[in-house]
Design a protein around this motif. Structure first.
Motif, PDB file in Angstrom:
ATOM      1  N   GLY A 312       3.765  -7.480 -11.358  1.00  0.00           N
ATOM      2  CA  GLY A 312       3.108  -6.584 -11.879  1.00  0.00           C
ATOM      3  C   GLY A 312       3.599  -5.021 -11.595  1.00  0.00           C
ATOM      4  N   VAL A 313       3.726  -4.388 -12.557  1.00  0.00           N
ATOM      5  CA  VAL A 313       4.321  -2.899 -12.191  1.00  0.00           C
ATOM      6  C   VAL A 313       3.273  -2.088 -11.765  1.00  0.00           C
ATOM      7  CG1 VAL A 313       5.455  -1.168 -13.175  1.00  0.00           C
ATOM      8  CG2 VAL A 313       6.194  -3.211 -13.860  1.00  0.00           C
ATOM      9  N   LEU A 314       3.512  -1.568 -10.426  1.00  0.00           N
ATOM     10  CA  LEU A 314       2.735  -0.365 -10.196  1.00  0.00           C
ATOM     11  C   LEU A 314       3.151   1.043 -10.252  1.00  0.00           C
ATOM     12  CD1 LEU A 314       2.205  -2.085  -6.361  1.00  0.00           C
ATOM     13  CD2 LEU A 314       0.798  -2.328  -8.458  1.00  0.00           C
ATOM     14  N   PRO A 315       2.039   1.805 -10.357  1.00  0.00           N
ATOM     15  CA  PRO A 315       2.319   3.162 -10.591  1.00  0.00           C
ATOM     16  C   PRO A 315       3.318   3.861  -9.731  1.00  0.00           C
ATOM     17  CG  PRO A 315       0.373   3.411  -9.723  1.00  0.00           C
ATOM     18  CD  PRO A 315       0.516   1.858  -9.906  1.00  0.00           C
ATOM     19  N   ASP A 319       3.998  12.416  -5.693  1.00  0.00           N
ATOM     20  CA  ASP A 319       4.074  13.289  -4.571  1.00  0.00           C
ATOM     21  C   ASP A 319       3.473  12.497  -3.494  1.00  0.00           C
ATOM     22  OD1 ASP A 319       3.834  15.177  -2.787  1.00  0.00           O
ATOM     23  OD2 ASP A 319       2.418  16.588  -4.153  1.00  0.00           O
ATOM     24  N   GLU A 320       4.507  11.959  -2.492  1.00  0.00           N
ATOM     25  CA  GLU A 320       4.049  10.995  -1.651  1.00  0.00           C
ATOM     26  C   GLU A 320       3.302  11.864  -0.517  1.00  0.00           C
ATOM     27  OE1 GLU A 320       7.197   8.625  -0.115  1.00  0.00           O
ATOM     28  OE2 GLU A 320       7.507   7.746  -2.120  1.00  0.00           O
ATOM     29  N   SER A 321       3.551  13.150  -0.424  1.00  0.00           N
ATOM     30  CA  SER A 321       2.993  14.061   0.603  1.00  0.00           C
ATOM     31  C   SER A 321       1.554  14.372   0.426  1.00  0.00           C
ATOM     32  CB  SER A 321       3.629  15.600   0.617  1.00  0.00           C
ATOM     33  OG  SER A 321       3.592  16.083  -0.589  1.00  0.00           O
ATOM     34  N   SER A 322       1.200  14.082  -1.000  1.00  0.00           N
ATOM     35  CA  SER A 322      -0.297  14.348  -1.518  1.00  0.00           C
ATOM     36  C   SER A 322      -1.096  13.085  -1.090  1.00  0.00           C
ATOM     37  CB  SER A 322      -0.200  14.769  -3.052  1.00  0.00           C
ATOM     38  OG  SER A 322      -1.415  14.535  -3.335  1.00  0.00           O
ATOM     39  N   PRO A 323      -2.318  13.258  -0.461  1.00  0.00           N
ATOM     40  CA  PRO A 323      -3.362  12.074  -0.335  1.00  0.00           C
ATOM     41  C   PRO A 323      -3.677  11.574  -1.858  1.00  0.00           C
ATOM     42  CG  PRO A 323      -4.293  13.912   0.234  1.00  0.00           C
ATOM     43  CD  PRO A 323      -2.993  14.414  -0.070  1.00  0.00           C
ATOM     44  N   SER A 327       0.053   6.517  -6.638  1.00  0.00           N
ATOM     45  CA  SER A 327       0.737   5.121  -6.126  1.00  0.00           C
ATOM     46  C   SER A 327      -0.083   4.756  -4.696  1.00  0.00           C
ATOM     47  CB  SER A 327       2.095   5.419  -5.781  1.00  0.00           C
ATOM     48  OG  SER A 327       2.131   6.302  -4.787  1.00  0.00           O
ATOM     49  N   LYS A 328      -0.657   5.516  -4.066  1.00  0.00           N
ATOM     50  CA  LYS A 328      -1.349   5.081  -2.781  1.00  0.00           C
ATOM     51  C   LYS A 328      -2.718   4.172  -3.098  1.00  0.00           C
ATOM     52  CE  LYS A 328       0.746   8.798  -0.450  1.00  0.00           C
ATOM     53  NZ  LYS A 328       0.486  10.048   0.624  1.00  0.00           N
ATOM     54  N   ALA A 329      -3.016   4.137  -4.203  1.00  0.00           N
ATOM     55  CA  ALA A 329      -4.479   3.580  -4.691  1.00  0.00           C
ATOM     56  C   ALA A 329      -3.902   2.007  -4.463  1.00  0.00           C
ATOM     57  CB  ALA A 329      -5.008   4.201  -5.879  1.00  0.00           C
ATOM     58  N   LEU A 330      -3.117   1.476  -4.759  1.00  0.00           N
ATOM     59  CA  LEU A 330      -2.831   0.109  -4.704  1.00  0.00           C
ATOM     60  C   LEU A 330      -1.694  -0.382  -3.706  1.00  0.00           C
ATOM     61  CD1 LEU A 330      -2.557  -0.037  -8.788  1.00  0.00           C
ATOM     62  CD2 LEU A 330      -4.577  -0.692  -7.414  1.00  0.00           C
ATOM     63  N   ASP A 367      -5.791   1.823   7.253  1.00  0.00           N
ATOM     64  CA  ASP A 367      -5.123   0.859   8.139  1.00  0.00           C
ATOM     65  C   ASP A 367      -4.958  -0.130   7.445  1.00  0.00           C
ATOM     66  OD1 ASP A 367      -4.500  -0.119  10.846  1.00  0.00           O
ATOM     67  OD2 ASP A 367      -6.383  -0.277  11.509  1.00  0.00           O
ATOM     68  N   ILE A 368      -4.433  -1.352   8.192  1.00  0.00           N
ATOM     69  CA  ILE A 368      -3.461  -2.597   7.663  1.00  0.00           C
ATOM     70  C   ILE A 368      -4.467  -3.214   6.852  1.00  0.00           C
ATOM     71  CG2 ILE A 368      -3.839  -4.067   9.572  1.00  0.00           C
ATOM     72  CD1 ILE A 368      -0.933  -4.978   9.143  1.00  0.00           C
ATOM     73  N   ALA A 369      -5.893  -3.234   7.107  1.00  0.00           N
ATOM     74  CA  ALA A 369      -6.629  -3.966   6.385  1.00  0.00           C
ATOM     75  C   ALA A 369      -7.780  -3.103   5.685  1.00  0.00           C
ATOM     76  CB  ALA A 369      -7.117  -5.183   7.189  1.00  0.00           C
ATOM     77  N   THR A 370      -7.548  -1.937   5.294  1.00  0.00           N
ATOM     78  CA  THR A 370      -8.577  -1.074   4.759  1.00  0.00           C
ATOM     79  C   THR A 370      -8.457  -1.182   3.365  1.00  0.00           C
ATOM     80  OG1 THR A 370      -7.924   0.788   6.497  1.00  0.00           O
ATOM     81  CG2 THR A 370      -9.168   1.313   4.429  1.00  0.00           C
ATOM     82  N   SER A 371      -9.490  -1.281   2.782  1.00  0.00           N
ATOM     83  CA  SER A 371      -9.583  -1.328   1.139  1.00  0.00           C
ATOM     84  C   SER A 371      -8.840  -0.226   0.611  1.00  0.00           C
ATOM     85  CB  SER A 371     -11.197  -1.015   0.608  1.00  0.00           C
ATOM     86  OG  SER A 371     -11.874  -1.991   1.179  1.00  0.00           O
ATOM     87  N   ASP A 372      -7.947  -0.721  -0.245  1.00  0.00           N
ATOM     88  CA  ASP A 372      -6.924   0.187  -0.977  1.00  0.00           C
ATOM     89  C   ASP A 372      -7.406   1.345  -1.682  1.00  0.00           C
ATOM     90  OD1 ASP A 372      -4.296  -1.149  -0.048  1.00  0.00           O
ATOM     91  OD2 ASP A 372      -5.225  -2.681  -1.118  1.00  0.00           O
TER      92      ASP A 372
END
Length: 670
Positions: A312-315, A319-323, A327-330, A367-372
């Protein structure tokens, strides 16, 4: 789902086969030489629902006790079939056939008189065949006696104890597991003995599922119809052990494979029966109700001979500096999303902790097991400052936010992903921007799996691809079949977007969630169909649902967020208190994601059981432990009182140790 047609195999009064209820099994943990304790435990297991109970019979003294055990059970009114577990000792198998209704033989070590697990090279097929003939010579007397006494045999292949002969030709593979069993089956058939079943156990659910499917396919090719005994060996204890078993056993039962099952847990054997019964019910209801899709479809994606995950292709990161970068949602290895209601924001710090966030200077971070990501089906008013601040803190901690597009029209929270239904998507046509609120550019499609092929194909033509597809199959439909059809249509339409299973589960007990979720959703993920999970349930809290989701991903070998344990369920061979030692090891090493530790009460199944583990802790003689790295023993004869510390030293030597983090301090109340 239709059960695979099989012949009936009789283990005493219990029939095993497709025309009969799925038989439930467990195994005693007592010393078989202790007749009274073993009889008491067999009766306790039978009272808990066991249809068959297995006992370990490793030598002459256990063989001598066996008839007394059988006679005492009859005396107390228990005709529950007992099964002799045999390794290394054909002579003992012959002795105990009088006392047991069924004999389990391990093809990997039945003909090995001594406990050697050397890697051997076979220079010629003649050498290989000569060893097969030797095996046949040793196995034939047992088959003939079982035929005479109308006993059953289980040809029980174990992934961790394939013979050197099989390993030399087939490697440590499902194909090798099947051939190992077939060698013994050919002897049975040659002697016109057909009262036997097969098993293909592994501690890795992916290997286990593939091996059983390959076995079934090979039997179809041969015209054989022998029943299947299902199990994930060394599954472990607690919720993790139940999840691994539900994934492996459940996936197969929902395909109509399996006639008798055992859930192997590092717990007292009677506690195996509750999850075992739940799985048997899932399989029974699936076949009795003939669950499936409304219209038949042709499967092309799943291959029982090889495993390949749908990619499956992720977004892409913008802008990796932006929260707020979507892409950080998955997560690339498998995403966990959590549904949160507005009431949870009344206590933000508890919410952050339940989501698995760590605290840095009092603020929540992933963290490592935080909900994405979190899903808010209802958004706060923009004027609700406290809740808006709590949401912003989560976003700044790189936790994504999903919400229905209708809610975002009322409060267009920056960085949120709009959840759009297929009806809304189709209504927008080519002008998707008209559907999204101002300031919202990312969307996820919320689907039920029954969309037409044409509707799904249109996703590939959209100018801006959805972030993810949220697959929420209706509860009155067969999740596993509707989802498989859905993935076929995605493939045909050229849609490669990642898919997260949105699973609504019923039930008040934790096992309702673990067993049903593991079977129905884990059964898809173990086939490589899906990129994450959302679990909802009205009776269980956010933290439990999150941890169950991560446990499912880890059980499907997708995303590792904690130490993985390959822990045997204990039996009469066990040389230490397995539950106590397992708890001690978990307490000291449970914070090592990506590390796998095998905890084995004895070495009966061979170093191959450590093949899936980085380190092994194995009983050898009473009071002494051997430590392994992979399949290689590296420290021998360690006293038990120092063995856990030496295990930790070994992990440190291989640069896989990290110190546990101190408990986090939440932000002070304002």
């Amino acid at each position: 789902t239709h059960r695979r047609p099989t012949r009936t195999v009789w283990a005493g009064p219990v029939p095993i086969g497709s025309e009969h209820p799925i038989a439930r099994q467990t195994m005693t943990t007592t010393d078989t030489k202790n007749v009274d304790a073993t009889v008491e435990q067999v009766m306790k297991c039978a009272d808990a629902g066991a249809d068959l109970v297995r006992l370990t019979v490793q030598g002459g003294r256990e063989a001598e006790a066996s008839m007394e055990i059988r006679e005492k059970l009859w005396k107390y009114g228990y005709d529950t079939p007992i099964v002799a577990d045999i390794h290394f000792n054909p002579k003992v198998a012959l002795r105990v056939a009088d006392a047991y209704e069924k004999i389990r033989v391990n093809p990997g070590n039945f003909a090995d008189g001594i406990k050697k697990f050397d890697d051997l090279t076979y220079e010629s097929r003649a050498q290989y065949d000569a060893e097969v003939e030797q095996m046949e010579e040793l196995f034939t007397p047992l088959v003939e006696k079982c035929k005479e006494l109308n006993r059953a045999i289980r040809i029980g292949t174990n992934h961790g104890s394939l013979s050197a002969r099989i390993l030399s030709y087939y490697g440590d593979t499902p194909a090798g597991m099947v051939e190992s069993a077939f060698e013994f089956a050919r002897v049975c058939r040659k002697l016109d003995f057909h009262n036997f079943v097969f098993s293909m156990k592994a501690s890795n659910p992916l290997v286990m599922v593939q091996a059983y499917r390959l076995l079934a396919a090979e039997m179809y090719a041969q015209g054989w119809d022998y029943p299947l005994h299902l199990g994930v060996t060394e599954a472990g204890e607690g919720e993790d052990g139940r999840m691994k078993s539900a994934i492996g056993i459940g996936a197969l039962l929902l395909d109509g494979l399996g006639d008798t099952i055992r859930v192997s847990l590092t717990e007292d054997p009677e506690f195996e029966m509750e999850p075992c019964s739940r799985l048997a019910l899932i399989g029974t209801e699936a076949s009795d109700n003939g669950i499936g899709t409304d219209a038949p479809f042709q499967e092309t994606l799943r291959d029982f001979k090889s495993f390949e995950k749908r990619k499956g292709v992720l977004p892409a990161a913008e802008d990796e500096s932006s929260p707020y970068d979507v892409s950080k949602a998955l997560h690339r290895d498998g995403s966990v999303l959590s549904v949160v209601d507005l009431q949870a924001f009344a206590n933000p710090d508890k919410l952050y902790a339940d989501l698995g966030a760590k605290f840095v200077l009092g603020l929540p971070f992933k963290d490592i097991a935080t909900s994405d990501s979190i899903i808010l089906n209802e958004l706060p008013e923009a004027s609700d400052a406290a809740t808006m601040i709590a949401i912003k803190r989560l976003q700044e901690g790189e936790v994504g936010l999903f919400a229905p597009v209708a809610e975002l029209r009322k409060n267009a929270i920056k960085g949120a992903v709009a959840m759009v239904t297929m009806a809304e998507y189709k209504a927008a046509g080519s002008d998707l921007a008209a559907v999204l609120p101002e300031g919202i550019s990312d969307f996820a499609l919320l689907l039920d799996g029954e969309e037409s092929a044409a509707d799904l194909a249109s996703i590939a033509e959209c100018a801006r691809a959805p972030v993810v597809l949220l697959l929420r199959v209706a509860q009155d439909k067969s999740r596993i079949h509707v989802s498989r059809q859905f993935f076929e249509r995605l493939h045909a339409g050229g849609v490669s977007t990642a898919v997260v299973h949105y699973v609504d589960l019923e039930g008040e007990e934790k096992d309702d969630i673990i067993i049903t979720g593991g079977a129905e959703c884990g059964g898809l993920l173990v086939d490589g169909l899906g990129d994450g999970v959302v679990i909802t349930n009205a009776h269980h809290d956010l933290e439990f649902l999150r941890l169950t989701s991560f446990g499912m991903l880890q059980g499907c070998r997708m995303r590792s967020t904690k130490t993985d344990y390959v822990s045997c369920p204990s039996c009469g061979r066990t040389l230490f208190d397995l539950q106590e030692v397992t708890a001690s090891i978990q307490q000291k090493t449970g914070h090592l994601p990506g590390v796998s530790i095998a905890i084995m009460g004895c070495i009966v199944n061979g170093p191959g059981e450590m093949a899936d583990a980085d380190f092994g802790y194995v009983g050898t003689v009473p009071g002494k432990i051997d430590l392994y790295v992979g399949r290689e023993v590296v420290r021998k004869g360690i006293k038990m009182d120092s063995a856990v510390d030496e295990l930790i030293d070994l992990i440190k030597e291989h640069d896989m140790w990290v110190e546990p983090e101190p408990a986090p301090e939440p932000a002070p109340a304002v």
